[in-house]
Design a protein around this motif. Sequence first.
Motif, short mmCIF file in Angstrom:
data_model
loop_
_atom_site.label_atom_id
_atom_site.label_comp_id
_atom_site.label_asym_id
_atom_site.label_seq_id
_atom_site.Cartn_x
_atom_site.Cartn_y
_atom_site.Cartn_z
N ALA A 44 11.12 0.53 -0.65
CA ALA A 44 9.79 1.01 -0.28
C ALA A 44 9.73 1.55 1.15
O ALA A 44 9.08 2.56 1.42
CB ALA A 44 8.76 -0.10 -0.47
N VAL A 45 10.41 0.88 2.08
CA VAL A 45 10.31 1.30 3.48
C VAL A 45 11.07 2.59 3.76
O VAL A 45 10.97 3.15 4.85
CB VAL A 45 10.79 0.18 4.42
CG1 VAL A 45 9.85 -1.00 4.36
CG2 VAL A 45 12.20 -0.26 4.06
N MET A 63 6.09 5.72 4.87
CA MET A 63 6.32 4.74 5.93
C MET A 63 6.57 5.44 7.26
O MET A 63 6.05 5.02 8.31
CB MET A 63 7.49 3.83 5.57
CG MET A 63 7.88 2.85 6.67
SD MET A 63 6.57 1.66 7.08
CE MET A 63 6.92 0.37 5.89
N ALA A 64 7.35 6.52 7.25
CA ALA A 64 7.60 7.27 8.48
C ALA A 64 6.31 7.88 9.01
O ALA A 64 6.04 7.87 10.22
CB ALA A 64 8.65 8.35 8.23
N ALA A 106 0.84 -1.21 0.00
CA ALA A 106 0.00 0.00 0.00
C ALA A 106 0.87 1.25 0.00
O ALA A 106 0.57 2.23 -0.70
CB ALA A 106 -0.92 0.00 1.22
N ILE A 107 1.95 1.22 0.77
CA ILE A 107 2.89 2.35 0.79
C ILE A 107 3.52 2.53 -0.58
O ILE A 107 3.66 3.66 -1.08
CB ILE A 107 3.96 2.12 1.87
CG1 ILE A 107 3.33 2.24 3.26
CG2 ILE A 107 5.14 3.09 1.72
CD1 ILE A 107 4.20 1.74 4.38
N ILE A 124 17.43 6.61 8.05
CA ILE A 124 16.82 7.74 7.38
C ILE A 124 15.51 8.16 8.05
O ILE A 124 14.90 9.16 7.67
CB ILE A 124 16.57 7.44 5.87
CG1 ILE A 124 15.89 6.09 5.70
CG2 ILE A 124 17.87 7.49 5.10
CD1 ILE A 124 14.44 6.14 5.46
N ALA A 125 15.05 7.41 9.04
CA ALA A 125 13.82 7.76 9.76
C ALA A 125 14.02 7.41 11.23
O ALA A 125 15.13 7.52 11.74
CB ALA A 125 12.62 7.04 9.15
N HIS A 126 12.97 6.98 11.90
CA HIS A 126 13.06 6.82 13.35
C HIS A 126 13.14 5.37 13.82
O HIS A 126 13.08 5.09 15.01
CB HIS A 126 11.90 7.53 14.05
CG HIS A 126 10.55 7.19 13.49
ND1 HIS A 126 10.19 7.55 12.22
CD2 HIS A 126 9.50 6.54 14.01
CE1 HIS A 126 8.96 7.13 11.98
NE2 HIS A 126 8.52 6.51 13.06
#
Length: 619
Positions: A497-498, A503-504, A381-382, A575-577
């Motif tokens: 994709a993630v 996603m974040a 879906a992302i 790159i994110a949390h």
Amino acid sequence: MQEINQNLAEEAGLNITHICLPPDSSEAEIIDEILKINEDTRVHGLALQISENSFSNKVLNALKPEKDVDGVTDINLGRLVRGDAHECYVSPVARAVIELLEKSGVNLDGKKMLVIGAHGSLEAALQCLFQRRGSMTMSSQWKTPQLQSKLHEADIVVLGSPKPEEIPLSWIQPGTTVLNCSHDFLSGKLGCGSLGVHFNGLIAEDDVSLLAAALRIQNMVSSGRRWLREQQHTRWRLHCLKLQPLSPVPSDLEISRAQTPKAVEVLAKEIGLLADEIEIYGKSKAKVRLSLLERLKDQADGKYVLVAGITPTPLGEGKSTVTVGLVQALTAHLNINSFACLRQPSQGPTFGVKGGAAGGGYAQVIPMEEFNLHLTGDIHAITAANNLLAAAIDTRILHENTQTDKALYNRLVPSVNGVREFSSIQLARLKKLGINKTDPNALTEEEIGKFARLNIDPSTITWQRVLDTNDRFLRKITIGQAPTEKGYSRQAQFDIAVASEIMAVLALTDSLVDMKERLGRMVVASDKNGQPVTAEDLGVTGALTVLMKDAIKPNLMQTLEGTPVFVHAGPFANIAHGNSSVLADKIALKLVGEEGFVGKSFLLNSVVVENGRNLKVDD
């Protein structure tokens, strides 16, 4: 009878709703209505007032036993026959007969009781209740040849349907206790066989029906109280799966496949989820609806345990393994409510050196293959939402390069049946531009150009297409080489994709409304004046939200020992949390209760930036 039920319900503080179906309703239509009521958490009891011809097994057993206040389902009857009357609902009519007899001083022990003209659940409930009190029971229909001899033997006669005119009253012996249950509660029609006062025994017609109505209301009150108790936090009664450790220890995959997971709906019920709060995917996965948070809003949160790591190795550090092992120990061995919250793994690392992320050894999430691969399709879906936005960016640039301001404006605000209107997202853009007009025909040429053109600078586009596969040859590509793109081409790339900001956003959001706002604020490029261009400017926020409407719901799975796990979201930590969703945490904290624990795998090795600002861990 409806009026009596209504009056009794008002006295008890209950709300009664009558659902009227057409007289010619089919069996399927009746069952469909029952199934809807089963899933309505506001309804705690259902009495079927339908004709006797409609009482098929399918109809009766479509009703949830816990809402079956007339005691007609096989489960309630089975519990009564087994002797577990305190765990089931007993027919109010049968209970009324027994109570009237006992309050009238009739000793039931050793008496011969005859039930005439009763069917199904009423006949079974009457026989069972009389036998428990020492009576010998007989049953008969009105046309049975031996009816006269049975009536001569009987001390107590219970009429379950109206007496036919051809059956003489003289067949009933003087002194026989007679109770008339022939009032048809289900259709609302009165029985026609009034017996008068020809016998020395008890004759009760209206008494049975009135008392049965009161007992039906009592069952409804009991059902409501039981539901309230279920809403209060209790220690889970989990059926934990037994481990059988082997030496030498087999591979993770062999261990996972050797264990048979329990049905996910069973796990959901064990941890306090209602049937209408889960959406089942196969046998071992389910999504949990966010409505649960509203139901448990007054529930105290459990304790929050972060299992963290810094600078991971190519093969991982073991955060998931420690988290799963911790909750298995707490829940399966110490009987403490606990939940694991893990990230969903990307197929990139899964098919690479690192492998899956389900834990390891005897501390795993099962089934491993379903956990590590598609799960319930959230990452897909992302991918769809991310690439829709990427397509919208390039398409907008193409149209702005090839069309006039007026042509663009007519495409953006088309006339439908002679009427032209701004959408809500377009009105928000006008406000952002400082144009305080709501009539599309009132804009000046300068305002039309300002509204219709984003003037995206292609060299500033930061929004890339994504794919959940490691494909190094897509890291740099050239797009727009088809002749239909009219010479507009540029260098672009695919990310995993993630790594998408969507996603974040999924991991940080706390509601569908909040997610829509966050998606709209995502910066995708700058215009030629250096101002940020967002997804909201492109007008695709609603489409992105629709694509993500199911992905926002956390996924429920289980460990090797049958303890609950939420698997939801999986942003990369560089790159994110680097942790699973806030929503999964919030729901898990409510489900475990004040004395429970939520274990969360968390990677601390990055500075997180969302919409141009640094995020702290608290965010």
